[in-house]
Write a protein that holds these residues in place. Structure first.
Motif, PDB file in Angstrom:
ATOM      1  N   GLY A 160      25.493  -0.759  12.829  1.00 10.31           N
ATOM      2  CA  GLY A 160      24.901  -0.049  13.565  1.00 10.31           C
ATOM      3  C   GLY A 160      23.261   0.699  12.999  1.00 10.31           C
ATOM      4  O   GLY A 160      22.484  -0.017  13.811  1.00 10.31           O
ATOM      5  N   LEU A 161      23.389   0.069  11.654  1.00  6.16           N
ATOM      6  CA  LEU A 161      22.071  -0.197  11.394  1.00  6.16           C
ATOM      7  C   LEU A 161      21.607  -1.499  11.847  1.00  6.16           C
ATOM      8  O   LEU A 161      20.163  -1.403  11.566  1.00  6.16           O
ATOM      9  CB  LEU A 161      22.370  -0.110   9.999  1.00  6.16           C
ATOM     10  CG  LEU A 161      22.235   1.588   8.838  1.00  6.16           C
ATOM     11  CD1 LEU A 161      22.880   1.443   7.598  1.00  6.16           C
ATOM     12  CD2 LEU A 161      21.401   2.464   9.685  1.00  6.16           C
ATOM     13  N   GLY A 163      21.830  -2.695  14.722  1.00  9.33           N
ATOM     14  CA  GLY A 163      21.623  -2.842  15.461  1.00  9.33           C
ATOM     15  C   GLY A 163      19.748  -1.877  15.513  1.00  9.33           C
ATOM     16  O   GLY A 163      19.498  -2.209  16.517  1.00  9.33           O
ATOM     17  N   LEU A 164      19.567  -1.425  14.615  1.00 12.07           N
ATOM     18  CA  LEU A 164      18.127  -0.569  13.967  1.00 12.07           C
ATOM     19  C   LEU A 164      17.099  -1.167  13.767  1.00 12.07           C
ATOM     20  O   LEU A 164      16.017  -0.930  13.490  1.00 12.07           O
ATOM     21  CB  LEU A 164      18.494   0.782  13.513  1.00 12.07           C
ATOM     22  CG  LEU A 164      19.372   1.735  14.995  1.00 12.07           C
ATOM     23  CD1 LEU A 164      19.765   3.020  13.465  1.00 12.07           C
ATOM     24  CD2 LEU A 164      19.021   2.350  15.649  1.00 12.07           C
ATOM     25  N   GLY A 165      17.900  -2.867  13.494  1.00 14.79           N
ATOM     26  CA  GLY A 165      16.667  -3.269  12.443  1.00 14.79           C
ATOM     27  C   GLY A 165      15.984  -3.729  11.622  1.00 14.79           C
ATOM     28  O   GLY A 165      16.050  -4.227  10.777  1.00 14.79           O
ATOM     29  N   TYR A 166      17.408  -3.186  10.944  1.00 11.49           N
ATOM     30  CA  TYR A 166      17.722  -3.474   9.189  1.00 11.49           C
ATOM     31  C   TYR A 166      18.695  -4.861   8.759  1.00 11.49           C
ATOM     32  O   TYR A 166      19.293  -4.407   9.957  1.00 11.49           O
ATOM     33  CB  TYR A 166      18.462  -2.024   8.740  1.00 11.49           C
ATOM     34  CG  TYR A 166      17.871  -1.264   8.698  1.00 11.49           C
ATOM     35  CD1 TYR A 166      16.804  -0.780   7.979  1.00 11.49           C
ATOM     36  CD2 TYR A 166      18.314   0.271   9.508  1.00 11.49           C
ATOM     37  CE1 TYR A 166      15.648   0.542   7.522  1.00 11.49           C
ATOM     38  CE2 TYR A 166      16.933   1.112   9.765  1.00 11.49           C
ATOM     39  CZ  TYR A 166      16.147   1.494   9.024  1.00 11.49           C
ATOM     40  OH  TYR A 166      15.264   3.008   8.942  1.00 11.49           O
ATOM     41  N   ILE A 191      25.687   7.009   8.996  1.00 10.28           N
ATOM     42  CA  ILE A 191      24.505   6.482   9.874  1.00 10.28           C
ATOM     43  C   ILE A 191      23.388   7.140   9.071  1.00 10.28           C
ATOM     44  O   ILE A 191      22.095   7.169   8.553  1.00 10.28           O
ATOM     45  CB  ILE A 191      24.874   6.275  10.844  1.00 10.28           C
ATOM     46  CG1 ILE A 191      25.613   4.902  10.910  1.00 10.28           C
ATOM     47  CG2 ILE A 191      23.355   5.455  11.236  1.00 10.28           C
ATOM     48  CD1 ILE A 191      25.549   4.047  12.669  1.00 10.28           C
ATOM     49  N   ARG A 192      23.715   8.150   9.574  1.00  9.83           N
ATOM     50  CA  ARG A 192      22.858   9.542   9.471  1.00  9.83           C
ATOM     51  C   ARG A 192      22.167   9.579   7.843  1.00  9.83           C
ATOM     52  O   ARG A 192      21.767   9.613   7.499  1.00  9.83           O
ATOM     53  CB  ARG A 192      23.253  10.728   9.681  1.00  9.83           C
ATOM     54  CG  ARG A 192      22.396  11.638   9.493  1.00  9.83           C
ATOM     55  CD  ARG A 192      22.301  13.054  10.092  1.00  9.83           C
ATOM     56  NE  ARG A 192      23.671  13.752   9.912  1.00  9.83           N
ATOM     57  CZ  ARG A 192      25.497  13.700  10.730  1.00  9.83           C
ATOM     58  NH1 ARG A 192      24.926  13.550  11.968  1.00  9.83           N
ATOM     59  NH2 ARG A 192      26.219  13.739  10.492  1.00  9.83           N
ATOM     60  N   LEU A 195      20.146   6.443   6.266  1.00  8.04           N
ATOM     61  CA  LEU A 195      18.976   6.674   7.347  1.00  8.04           C
ATOM     62  C   LEU A 195      17.827   7.167   6.518  1.00  8.04           C
ATOM     63  O   LEU A 195      17.112   7.344   6.084  1.00  8.04           O
ATOM     64  CB  LEU A 195      18.426   7.074   8.497  1.00  8.04           C
ATOM     65  CG  LEU A 195      19.105   5.413   9.534  1.00  8.04           C
ATOM     66  CD1 LEU A 195      19.257   7.031  10.639  1.00  8.04           C
ATOM     67  CD2 LEU A 195      18.527   4.655   9.988  1.00  8.04           C
TER      68      LEU A 195
END
Length: 199
Positions: A160-161, A163-166, A191-192, A195
């Protein structure tokens, strides 16, 4: 007697390996099932050993886990079971599979082991059943399932991270920090928290 050896893996064959410890190469017989778990030649290896001594020979048997070694020793304590049959048992079944077969009196499962017939299987059940803790086996099974679920959720959080660009390095470090000593977190919670640590 030699309890374990730590050294460089110098040779690996189907049923044995040679581990070099301070210039001395020790030949150690192993179950063939261990072959795929061995490191590459030249890499360091720690192997737990049992020294089998008879008037005409001295043989080392080796295992990567202490539970395999303990079962091997228990098998040698059964009448008419020698190292060859004990190694075959560990080559055919995992420690858990073997113990469950004993507790549940699964003669057919035990007969899958090379050199074990009906009478020998029945003798194994008779002599070992009282020494096996079924509750412990089931508890270990539950712990393994919980760990597998936790690992899956962590991997989903990392994905998931990503996918967020990390980067993978950032994502893995953040997920590791987010989980910490906590258990039972959902993917969303991981994830929360990850982040938050990423700022």
């Amino acid at each position: 007697m030699i309890g374990h050896l730590r050294g460089e893996l110098a040779l690996k064959a189907k049923d044995h390996l040679i581990i070099e410890v301070q210039g001395v190469g020790y030949k150690v017989n192993i179950p063939p099932s261990l072959q795929r778990k061995l490191p590459e030649l030249g890499e360091e290896l720690k192997i737990y050993t049992y020294t089998y001594v008879r008037e005409d020979r001295l043989v080392l048997y080796g295992f990567l886990e202490t539970k395999q070694l303990e079962l091997f020793k228990e098998l040698l304590g059964v009448s008419k079971i020698g190292p060859k049959s004990a190694i075959s048992s560990l080559a055919t079944l995992t420690v858990k599979e073997f113990k469950l077969a004993i507790v549940k009196e699964k003669v057919d499962v035990l007969k899958e082991i090379k050199g074990i017939g009906t009478k020998t299987a029945q003798r194994l059940i008779l002599e070992l059943k009282g020494k096996i803790d079924l509750e412990q086996i089931l508890a270990e099974e539950k712990d393994t399932a919980v760990e597998a679920t936790a690992n899956l959720e962590r991997q989903e959080a990392i994905d998931g991270l990503l996918g967020l660009g990390y980067s993978r390095r950032e994502a893995e470090a953040a997920v590791k920090e987010a989980c910490g000593e906590q258990s039972g977190l959902t993917v969303e919670e991981i994830i929360r928290q990850a982040l938050q640590s990423l700022g």
